[in-house]
Structure formats: C-alpha cells, structure tokens
Scaffold this active site. Structure first.
Site, PDB file in Angstrom:
ATOM      1  CG  ASP A 162      -1.664   1.128   1.215  1.00 44.45           C
ATOM      2  OD1 ASP A 162      -2.976   1.202   0.710  1.00 44.45           O
ATOM      3  OD2 ASP A 162      -1.332   2.227   1.859  1.00 44.45           O
ATOM      4  CB  ALA A 190      -2.844   1.799  -2.353  1.00 40.61           C
ATOM      5  CG  ASP A 191      -3.593  -2.773   0.140  1.00 39.63           C
ATOM      6  OD1 ASP A 191      -3.415  -3.732  -0.571  1.00 39.63           O
ATOM      7  OD2 ASP A 191      -2.963  -2.577   1.430  1.00 39.63           O
ATOM      8  CB  ILE A 192      -9.357   0.497   0.667  1.00 40.18           C
ATOM      9  CG1 ILE A 192      -9.028  -0.042   2.275  1.00 40.18           C
ATOM     10  CG2 ILE A 192     -10.998   0.435   0.589  1.00 40.18           C
ATOM     11  CD1 ILE A 192      -9.168   0.885   3.244  1.00 40.18           C
ATOM     12  N   GLY A 195      -9.452  -3.232  -3.953  1.00 37.30           N
ATOM     13  CA  GLY A 195     -10.313  -4.189  -3.829  1.00 37.30           C
ATOM     14  C   GLY A 195     -11.641  -3.950  -4.360  1.00 37.30           C
TER      15      GLY A 195
END
Length: 418
Positions: A162, A190-192, A195
């Site tokens: 991230d 960035a991860d969220i 997803g």
C-alpha cells in the site's frame, strides 16, 4: 426484511448461519485465494452482497493478517485487522503447493462462479491454478486477479504494498504540509480502492456472463487504481502539465475549503461557490470581502488563497467549534468538527445509520465490526457469519461440496493437505 436489531446504536447480528440471505448475489459461489487487505476487501463486499465464500488458507498459518496484532478482538485470538475484512466467509485450510491440494482446489473451483486471488503474477500457474489453465477447464469462471502492478508492463513481477503504491501513484506528493514531508493517507487506501475496483469488475463480468455464458479475467493493478483515483488533482496536471503542490488541508480548486483553528480546536469550512461565500461574509461581519476583486469569485480567491486564509482565520478563531457548527448549519454552509475515532463512533448520524455491527464469534463473544455502507432497499446486506477461525469450515466444505467422508478428511489432514 432486516437481519439486525439495534442496541445502544449498534446493529446486532446473532451470527447464526441460518440468517436469511436476501442479497443480490445469493447463490453465487466464490473461491477466495486472497489475503491481507486488497483481495479480502473485494471478497467481503461480494460476501456481504450474498455470495457464498470459501476462504482458502494455508494450514497452520492462514491469512497473514491473523498475526497483525495487537490489538486482538476482545475475548478472541483474532486480530482486529483480520476481523475487519473477513466476515461472511468460511475458512478452508488447503495446501495448494501439494498435488493433492491442487486437485482438491480444482474440484472446488469447478463448483464456483468466481475466483479472486492476489498472488504475484504467474505464481498460481506453477500450481495449475493460473487463469489460462482454469479457463480451459471452466470457461464460465470469472477470475479476478489483484496485484501490485497488474498482469502486464515492466513492473508486473514486482510485489505490491500500500505505502509503495501511495508513493509511486502520486498521492503522497499531494499530501502533507507545503514545507513538510510527503505523507501517506492514514489508512491503506491503495489496497482498499484496488479491492473495490476489483469488486466492480467482478459485477460487470457477472453481467456479461449472464448474456454469453463466458467467464473472463479481471486484471486489477494497485498502481492503476491509485492513478485512477487521483481525480481532480490528476486532471489538474493533465490540463496544465504542472505538478500540483502540497497544500496541507486546503483544496486545490476551491477557496475557502480547508481546516481552520477555532477557539477550542479545529473545524473544516467548505464553501463551494460564490453565493455561499457571500452568505458567509454577510452573516459574520465581513460585508466588504465579496465586493473586493481579490475575493469576489472563486478563481480570485484561489489566486489569493493565502490572503483569504489570513483574513478569515482570526474570525473563526474567535468562537468555539460547536458555536460555528450550530450557526453555519442554519445557513446551509458546509462545516464540521475534526472528530477522533471515539467521536466518530459516538456521532448520532453514525449511530443512526448502524455503522457498527455486533456479530457472534465462534470463540464465544460478540465482536464489533464496521458495517457495509451499501444500502439496498429490496436486497439488503446480510451479516450472516462472523469472521472465521482458521480452518473452521474445512471438513464441512469438503464433505458437503465434494462428498468426502470424515475418514478421508482425517487422512488429508494427517498428510498436511488440509
């Protein structure tokens, strides 16, 4: 139909697996080969919307985030991090590095509509679980791959994290005080976002499959996602060719739209257009400002943002945050306090919207999780099962999905396959 009750402002789920699943994805099966955050975020959204998810975890270890602690959820051995993105899933331990594990994985995948994975590019191919390999066997399978840099390009083989994506994707260059260090956002956005973009891709692929019967691969790169949500700042650069400066808590295109000190803390003032600015000035002793060419239009205020801030700051510092919020709300002028998390979860609006849900964990106690924000009038999100302990549903799935006996499961467990 609702599947929760409200207790002290917290929605309560019994954790009973028999809770009615009215979600729009009810009946769909998902093979979840994800861990940490981007992949699990995608799959939890599918699960909340009704999909039946089996989360595949390595025997004896499981998802990395099970050990991302403290803190642990009270009364359990589960990390708060893991619990946050793994509800409505069944945990199945399966070692896909073993030939028997690969064979079982393909059998399970053959019964699924969707596979979501966030392994490094090409890593699953050596196990016979790559997209091309599975597409040949199951042409209707929707296969979502979430990686740091996507399936193509010079960086494709690199691992993705991230903070790395926030740095390389530009958001860190935009975040922080003008004379300070670049800053990452305080949560792993960035991860969220990767997803959530993955979930959107899966939903689009489902619609295409309804029409054609064909599955496909969804290729989500975290860097791509990060660039995509640069939004107005990215467009500002494309329009001018100039790198936007860090502005701290100020808006690049609207002034005043920022944090101001008050008599007892801080608040956000968001004035989005010229009539609102006039209304603010006329009500708080600043009648001359809208007539001044330096302040009369938003474009002028952007050009003179430092002077606007210097002029307004003493006025806002003269009263408390609550005083300002009460009066500005009456005038329909955007404003609000800067809440700590304890204030967020005690906020009457957050409570009224049931943004915390209690679920009965298999360890015994109830655990609190942050609710899904998607509100569907006819097919509401259901909180059917709390995040599972490692391997909790392995035998159940092997027996009910594949027809394996208890003896067969015991033998596979002894071999370390499950």
């Amino acid at each position: 139909m609702t599947n929760t009750s409200t207790k002290n402002g917290i929605a309560d789920s019994t954790g009973d697996a028999k809770i009615e699943n009215t979600g729009p994805l009810a009946g769909l099966k998902v093979f979840d080969l994800t861990r940490v955050l981007a992949g699990p975020t995608c799959v939890q959204m599918l699960a909340d919307l009704g999909a039946d998810v089996i989360k595949i975890e390595k025997p004896g270890a499981g998802d990395d985030t099970r050990s991302f602690a403290p803190p642990f959820m009270p009364g359990t051995k589960e990390s708060a991090y893991f619990v946050g993105v793994n509800r409505n899933k069944r945990s199945v331990t399966l070692d896909i590095s073993k030939p028997e594990g690969q064979s079982l994985a393909r059998e399970l995948i053959g019964k699924c509509d969707i596979l979501v994975e966030n392994f490094k590019v090409g890593a699953l191919t050596k196990y016979g679980l790559g997209y091309e390999q599975l597409h040949a066997l199951f042409p209707g399978l929707i296969y979502c791959s979430i990686t740091g840099f996507g399936q193509t390009g010079p960086y494709a083989p690199r691992p993705g994290y991230d903070s790395l994506m926030q740095a390389m994707g530009g958001i860190m260059s935009l975040t922080g005080e003008p004379d300070g260090l670049p800053q990452k956002v305080g949560v792993p956005v960035a991860d969220i976002f990767a997803g959530l973009y993955g979930c959107i891709g899966v939903l689009a692929a489902l619609r295409y499959k309804e029409r054609t019967g064909r599955g496909q691969q969804i290729d989500i790169g975290m860097l791509d996602a990060n660039v995509a949500w640069l939004a107005n700042q990215g467009m500002n650069f494309l329009a001018t060719g100039e790198n936007p400066p860090r502005l701290g808590n100020q808006h690049p295109n609207i002034v005043p739209y920022q944090v101001f000190p008050t008599a007892d803390g801080y608040m956000v003032l968001s004035i989005g257009n010229d009539p609102t600015f006039v209304r603010f000035c006329k009500n708080f002793g600043l009648d001359d400002m809208p007539e001044d060419v330096r302040f009369s239009t938003n474009a002028a205020r952007v050009a003179n943002r430092d002077l606007v801030t210097k002029t307004l700051a003493p006025v806002l510092k003269s009263q408390t945050t609550d005083w300002w919020v009460e009066r500005l709300e009456v005038l329909k002028i955007g404003c609000g306090p800067i809440n700590t998390l304890s204030q967020v979860f005690a906020d009457p609006q957050v409570i009224a919207r049931n943004m915390v849900v209690e679920m009965k964990h298999s360890s015994g106690p109830e655990v609190q999780v942050i609710a899904n924000p998607v509100r569907l009038s006819d097919t509401p999100v259901s909180y059917r099962a709390a995040p599972p302990v490692l391997g909790q549903h392995t035998s159940e799935v092997m027996e009910s999905w594949l027809g394996l006996s208890e003896v067969a499961c015991a033998e596979l467990h002894a071999k370390g396959v499950i």
